[in-house]
Scaffold this active site. Structure first.
Site, short mmCIF file in Angstrom:
data_model
loop_
_atom_site.label_atom_id
_atom_site.label_comp_id
_atom_site.label_asym_id
_atom_site.label_seq_id
_atom_site.Cartn_x
_atom_site.Cartn_y
_atom_site.Cartn_z
N TRP A 21 -1.75 4.25 10.62
CA TRP A 21 -1.73 5.18 11.74
C TRP A 21 -2.33 4.52 12.99
CZ3 TRP A 21 -4.96 10.40 11.94
CH2 TRP A 21 -4.60 11.11 13.08
N ASP A 51 0.66 2.44 4.05
CA ASP A 51 1.10 3.80 4.34
C ASP A 51 1.34 3.95 5.84
OD1 ASP A 51 1.24 6.82 3.49
OD2 ASP A 51 -0.03 6.75 5.29
N TYR A 56 4.21 7.66 13.83
CA TYR A 56 3.09 6.84 14.29
C TYR A 56 3.57 5.90 15.39
CZ TYR A 56 0.46 8.28 10.09
OH TYR A 56 -0.19 8.99 9.11
N HIS A 122 5.45 15.11 5.47
CA HIS A 122 4.28 14.83 6.31
C HIS A 122 3.53 16.11 6.69
CE1 HIS A 122 2.68 12.04 9.75
NE2 HIS A 122 1.71 12.58 9.03
N SER A 153 2.32 14.65 1.54
CA SER A 153 1.01 14.50 2.17
C SER A 153 0.58 15.91 2.56
CB SER A 153 1.08 13.59 3.40
OG SER A 153 -0.20 13.42 3.98
#
Length: 326
Positions: A21, A51, A56, A122, A153
């Site tokens: 991220w 990940d 992002y 997500h 997630s």
């Protein structure tokens, strides 16, 4: 680096991964040079799990990962990405087969691969977990050869438990010294179903590095500045939902528990004490951070006294702010 089984996929991953991220965006400026150097350092240190997500940096993170892996000609790395947060409005009904297919095809292009190793929903709205057709759409993407495995997630423990009803490979959930609730029930259920657990936000947005203070300043495009009260997304993503001043106080007490260990490594090793955790994914903005994170896997087990002390600090200072909320 020690490896752990990634659920029932038959794959093994290094127990410390790389959360991408920060190299994408929302953490202040990270140059492409520093981002690539951090990735190279992590991979050199034995990291085999990265990940990321399609949002992002608007795809920047995925592109950087593809570039580094191509440079290294390395094919033993599992790259997990996430899909769904491009939806606007981000509502359960928007999680359609067409939308998921579009997101997957975008990630395939950016990651320069024929099939995605792992796609995770997500942090979708809770109602998504009560829509079997969403998971059926993911099944069809597996059958089409576009993705190898899929998972979720989540924001809440309840969502993680509900997700276990589907044939998922993994659950990504916030688990750290400031968010201990997943260990109460969810971890046991995940182990029983052989579902991998990816521990995210392991350092509570930097609080658990021990390097922040009440005078710390954050760039305007850093979520630690613009999302302290959940203005942009779930507040639990920023400092794990713990009020900043409370977190600083808890860290000061944790320093004596960590002893001579760097706080960040202590915090990561605490997470790895749980056998249910498959991989922990700290972020890194530069090579030094990436190498330090990876070294947490080399540390000896924490003592029973350290574990008890960490739990006591959580119960006294942190639990009232977060435990039942997520």
């Amino acid at each position: 680096m020690k490896k752990r089984s990634f659920g029932r996929t038959g794959q093994q991953v290094g127990e410390v991964g790389f959360g991408a991220w920060a190299i994408g965006g929302s953490w202040g400026n990270v140059s492409e040079h520093d981002a690539e150097a951090a990735l190279h350092a992590a991979l050199d240190a034995g990291v085999t799990f990265i990940d990321t997500a399609d949002v992002y940096g608007g795809g920047r993170s995925e592109r950087l990962i593809a570039r580094v892996l191509k440079q290294r000609h390395q094919d033993d790395v599992i790259v997990a990405t996430k899909a769904g947060r491009q939806l606007n409005p981000h509502v359960a009904g928007a999680y359609t087969a067409d939308a998921l297919t579009r997101f997957v095809e975008g990630s395939l292009e950016r990651l320069q691969t024929d099939a995605l190793d792992l796609v995770q929903l997500h942090c979708p709205p809770t109602d998504v977990y009560y829509r079997p057709e969403v998971f059926e759409a993911l099944d069809r993407l597996v059958q089409a050869g576009k993705i190898r495995h899929y998972g979720v997630s989540v924001e809440k423990v309840e969502e993680a438990i509900k997700a276990l009803e589907y044939p998922i490979a993994s659950v990504q959930i916030i688990y750290n010294l400031f968010r201990q609730r997943p260990a109460e029930l969810f971890f046991r259920l995940a182990q029983e179903r052989q579902v991998a657990v990816i521990a995210r936000v392991p350092l509570a947005s930097g609080l658990l590095t021990g390097k922040l203070s009440d005078s710390s300043q954050f760039a305007a495009d850093d979520h630690r500045a613009f999302n302290r009260h959940g203005e942009a997304f779930d507040v639990g993503e920023t400092f794990s939902g713990v009020p900043f001043e409370v977190g600083l106080k808890a860290v000061e007490e944790l320093r004596s528990v960590a002893g001579t260990l760097p706080m960040a490594q202590f915090a990561l090793r605490w997470i790895l004490m749980s056998e249910a955790v498959t991989v922990v994914i700290p972020g890194a903005r530069n090579p030094d951070q990436a190498v330090s994170n990876a070294r947490a896997a080399e540390l000896p087990a924490l003592t029973a006294d350290q574990m008890d002390a960490a739990r006591s600090i959580y119960d006294r200072l942190i639990r009232p702010h977060v435990h039942q909320r997520w």
